[in-house]
Scaffold this motif. Structure first.
Motif, mmCIF file in Angstrom:
data_model
loop_
_atom_site.group_PDB
_atom_site.id
_atom_site.type_symbol
_atom_site.label_atom_id
_atom_site.label_comp_id
_atom_site.label_asym_id
_atom_site.label_seq_id
_atom_site.Cartn_x
_atom_site.Cartn_y
_atom_site.Cartn_z
ATOM 1 N N LEU A 100 45.523 35.320 131.617
ATOM 2 C CA LEU A 100 44.246 35.558 132.275
ATOM 3 C C LEU A 100 43.060 35.436 131.327
ATOM 4 N N LEU A 101 41.978 34.880 131.842
ATOM 5 C CA LEU A 101 40.736 34.793 131.081
ATOM 6 C C LEU A 101 40.266 36.183 130.659
ATOM 7 N N ARG A 102 40.361 37.139 131.570
ATOM 8 C CA ARG A 102 39.835 38.487 131.311
ATOM 9 C C ARG A 102 40.603 39.202 130.203
ATOM 10 N N ASP A 103 41.829 38.732 129.919
ATOM 11 C CA ASP A 103 42.633 39.367 128.874
ATOM 12 C C ASP A 103 42.394 38.765 127.493
ATOM 13 N N GLU A 104 41.603 37.698 127.438
ATOM 14 C CA GLU A 104 41.244 37.089 126.154
ATOM 15 C C GLU A 104 39.985 37.791 125.645
ATOM 16 N N LYS A 105 40.136 38.609 124.623
ATOM 17 C CA LYS A 105 39.033 39.465 124.178
ATOM 18 C C LYS A 105 37.793 38.683 123.784
ATOM 19 N N ASP A 106 38.003 37.528 123.131
ATOM 20 C CA ASP A 106 36.836 36.752 122.711
ATOM 21 C C ASP A 106 36.086 36.186 123.915
ATOM 22 N N LEU A 107 36.806 35.696 124.909
ATOM 23 C CA LEU A 107 36.151 35.163 126.098
ATOM 24 C C LEU A 107 35.480 36.281 126.902
ATOM 25 N N ALA A 108 36.161 37.414 127.021
ATOM 26 C CA ALA A 108 35.591 38.538 127.760
ATOM 27 C C ALA A 108 34.305 39.031 127.110
ATOM 28 N N ALA A 109 34.281 39.053 125.778
ATOM 29 C CA ALA A 109 33.095 39.527 125.063
ATOM 30 C C ALA A 109 31.918 38.583 125.271
ATOM 31 N N VAL A 110 32.178 37.285 125.191
ATOM 32 C CA VAL A 110 31.092 36.310 125.381
ATOM 33 C C VAL A 110 30.610 36.332 126.828
ATOM 34 N N ALA A 111 31.543 36.456 127.777
ATOM 35 C CA ALA A 111 31.145 36.510 129.186
ATOM 36 C C ALA A 111 30.251 37.713 129.448
ATOM 37 N N GLU A 112 30.590 38.864 128.849
ATOM 38 C CA GLU A 112 29.770 40.071 129.034
ATOM 39 C C GLU A 112 28.396 39.890 128.401
ATOM 40 N N ALA A 113 28.371 39.272 127.228
ATOM 41 C CA ALA A 113 27.098 39.086 126.528
ATOM 42 C C ALA A 113 26.183 38.099 127.240
ATOM 43 N N THR A 114 26.758 37.090 127.876
ATOM 44 C CA THR A 114 25.958 36.047 128.518
ATOM 45 C C THR A 114 25.733 36.300 129.999
ATOM 46 N N GLY A 115 26.472 37.252 130.568
ATOM 47 C CA GLY A 115 26.342 37.524 131.992
ATOM 48 C C GLY A 115 27.059 36.527 132.878
ATOM 49 N N GLN A 116 27.971 35.762 132.297
ATOM 50 C CA GLN A 116 28.726 34.782 133.078
ATOM 51 C C GLN A 116 30.012 35.402 133.612
ATOM 52 N N ALA A 117 30.547 34.794 134.667
ATOM 53 C CA ALA A 117 31.714 35.345 135.358
ATOM 54 C C ALA A 117 33.001 34.657 134.914
ATOM 55 N N LEU A 118 34.080 35.436 134.857
ATOM 56 C CA LEU A 118 35.419 34.923 134.608
ATOM 57 C C LEU A 118 36.226 35.089 135.896
ATOM 58 N N HIS A 119 36.710 33.985 136.438
ATOM 59 C CA HIS A 119 37.459 34.015 137.692
ATOM 60 C C HIS A 119 38.924 33.693 137.420
ATOM 61 N N ASP A 120 39.800 34.664 137.609
ATOM 62 C CA ASP A 120 41.240 34.458 137.491
ATOM 63 C C ASP A 120 41.831 34.417 138.896
ATOM 64 N N VAL A 121 42.150 33.208 139.379
ATOM 65 C CA VAL A 121 42.601 33.097 140.765
ATOM 66 C C VAL A 121 44.090 33.398 140.903
ATOM 67 N N ARG A 122 44.805 33.553 139.785
ATOM 68 C CA ARG A 122 46.238 33.838 139.859
ATOM 69 C C ARG A 122 46.496 35.342 139.751
ATOM 70 N N VAL A 123 45.618 36.108 140.314
ATOM 71 C CA VAL A 123 45.768 37.562 140.326
ATOM 72 C C VAL A 123 45.843 38.031 141.770
ATOM 73 N N PRO A 124 46.959 38.623 142.201
ATOM 74 C CA PRO A 124 47.048 39.131 143.574
ATOM 75 C C PRO A 124 45.976 40.179 143.828
ATOM 76 N N GLU A 125 45.290 40.056 144.962
ATOM 77 C CA GLU A 125 44.212 40.990 145.291
ATOM 78 C C GLU A 125 44.586 41.925 146.432
ATOM 79 N N VAL A 126 45.830 41.841 146.897
ATOM 80 C CA VAL A 126 46.297 42.650 148.022
ATOM 81 C C VAL A 126 47.584 43.359 147.612
ATOM 82 N N GLU A 127 47.785 44.573 148.099
ATOM 83 C CA GLU A 127 49.065 45.258 147.907
ATOM 84 C C GLU A 127 50.003 44.799 149.024
#
Length: 333
Positions: A100-127
C-alpha cells in the motif's frame, strides 16, 4: 473519489502483460488517460504520448496511476523518486498493488506535506459476510480462464457493453484493481481475508430483477497453483448461471510458472462446470473467449473457427471482433 484524468505510470515494466492495469484503463476509459510515463528499460507501450510529469500536469492530469501489476504487488524502490516527485508537483497517487502507498513512510510524509491524496484501491472497505450459498434472484455470468491474464476482465466488459447497447439490464461487477479503477466500484477480491472472499462476491451480486445480468469479472484460474483460491471464491460466491471459458493460445506455460502447462479447454469446461454446479446446479458453459492479440486477423479467425468446431460453443475474441455471439448465447438461456 480518484480525480481524473490520469497519467499512467508504467515504471520499468518488463513486458506488456506487466502493465495490464494501465492497458485496461487505456482500452476501456481512454477519455481518462492523458499519457504514459515510462522509466528507462520499460518494455511496455500503450501507444499513448510519453510525457514527463511537467508535461502531463500542463495537459491536465491530476492523478498518477501505477499501472504495473508485478508478481507480489510491491512498490518498487526504483519507482520512489518518480512517485515522490509526482506528489511534489501536485499529483495524487493511485495504486492497486498489495503493497500500500499509505504504508510507505516516505510517500505518506510527502503526501501529508503537499496535501496530495494516496488512493489504495486494493483495500476492502466493507466488512464482508461469510458466504451463505442462498439462491439469489437475477442472473450472473462469470468468465473462467485456462490461466491468469488471459482476458477475463475484457470478456466481462465487452459482454456488459454489448448487453447495455442492446438495452438489456446488465452491471459489470469489478473484482480486481483494474476493474475498480475503470468503474470506480467493486471488491478487491484478492485482498479479502480468505474466509470472506465468497461472501464478498455474494455481497456485490445481490438479489436483482429476474432479467438483470451481473457480469462478474473473473480472477486467476482454477488450474493456477498460485491464484486458484480467488477463482474458487468467484465460482461459488458468484453462483453463475453462465460460464464463459477464456483462453490465450500462444502461452508456452502458465503465467509465472514455467513448470506448469495450461489445461485444455475441455478440462477447464469440465472442472469449472462441476464446481459451479455445487452452488448453482443449473449453471451452463455458453461460450469461449479467445485472447488473439498475438495472432494476425487470419490466424485469429482460423483459431476461433477451429475451437468452435471442436467444442461446439460460440468462440470469439470479444474485444477484437465483438461480444455479440456471446450475448446471443446468454439471451438464449
Amino acid at each position: 473519489m480518484i480525480q481524473t484524468p490520469y497519467l499512467l505510470f508504467l515504471g520499468d515494466a518488463p513486458d506488456a502483460l506487466a502493465a495490464k492495469v494501465a492497458q485496461g484503463i487505456k482500452d476501456w476509459r481512454p477519455e481518462n488517460c492523458v499519457g504514459q510515463y515510462r522509466m528507462e528499460g520499460c518494455k511496455a507501450d500503450l501507444g499513448l504520448a510519453d510525457m514527463t510529469l511537467e508535461e502531463a500536469k500542463a495537459a491536465g492530469a491530476k492523478t498518477l496511476v501505477i499501472g504495473v501489476a508485478n508478481r507480489g504487488g510491491v512498490i518498487s524502490q526504483a519507482w520512489k523518486k518518480v512517485l515522490v516527485q509526482a506528489l511534489e508537483e501536485g499529483f495524487d497517487l493511485a495504486s492497486g498493488l498489495h503493497n500500500l502507498l499509505r504504508d510507505e513512510k516516505d510517500l505518506a510524509a510527502v503526501a501529508e506535506a503537499t496535501g496530495q491524496a494516496l488512493h489504495d484501491v486494493r483495500v476492502p472497505e466493507v466488512e464482508y459476510p461469510i458466504a451463505n450459498g442462498k439462491k439469489r434472484s437475477g442472473k450472473r455470468m462469470l468468465a473462467v480462464g485456462t490461466d491468469c491474464s488471459v482476458g477475463k476482465m475484457y470478456t466481462a466488459l465487452a459482454v456488459d457493453a454489448e448487453m447495455r447497447k442492446r438495452g438489456l439490464k446488465s452491471t459489470f461487477r469489478a473484482t480486481g484493481q483494474t476493474g475498480i479503477l475503470i468503474t470506480g466500484d467493486g471488491v478487491p477480491l484478492d485482498a479479502v481475508v480468505a474466509d470472506f472472499m465468497a461472501g464478498s462476491v455474494e455481497y456485490i451480486t445481490p438479489d436483482n430483477d429476474e432479467d438483470h445480468w451481473d457480469i462478474i469479472e473473473g480472477q486467476g484460474s482454477l488450474f493456477h497453483v498460485s491464484y486458484s483460491g480467488v477463482t474458487m471464491a468467484l465460482v461459488h460466491g458468484g453462483q453463475p448461471d453462465a460460464l464463459i471459458l477464456s483462453h490465450e493460445p500462444t502461452r508456452e506455460h502458465m503465467r509465472g510458472l514455467p513448470d506448469y502447462q495450461q489445461p485444455s479447454l475441455e478440462d477447464l469446461r469440465d472442472v469449472a462446470l462441476q464446481l459451479a454446479k455445487v452452488a448453482n446446479p443449473a449453471c451452463q458453459v455458453v461460450g469461449i473467449s479467445v485472447n488473439t492479440q498475438h495472432l494476425s486477423d487470419d490466424e485469429a479467425k482460423a483459431y476461433c473457427a477451429k475451437v468452435e468446431a471442436e467444442m461446439g460453443l460460440p468462440t470469439v475474441d470479444p474485444f477484437r471482433h465483438g461480444a455479440g455471439r456471446l450475448v446471443d448465447a446468454l439471451e438464449a438461456m
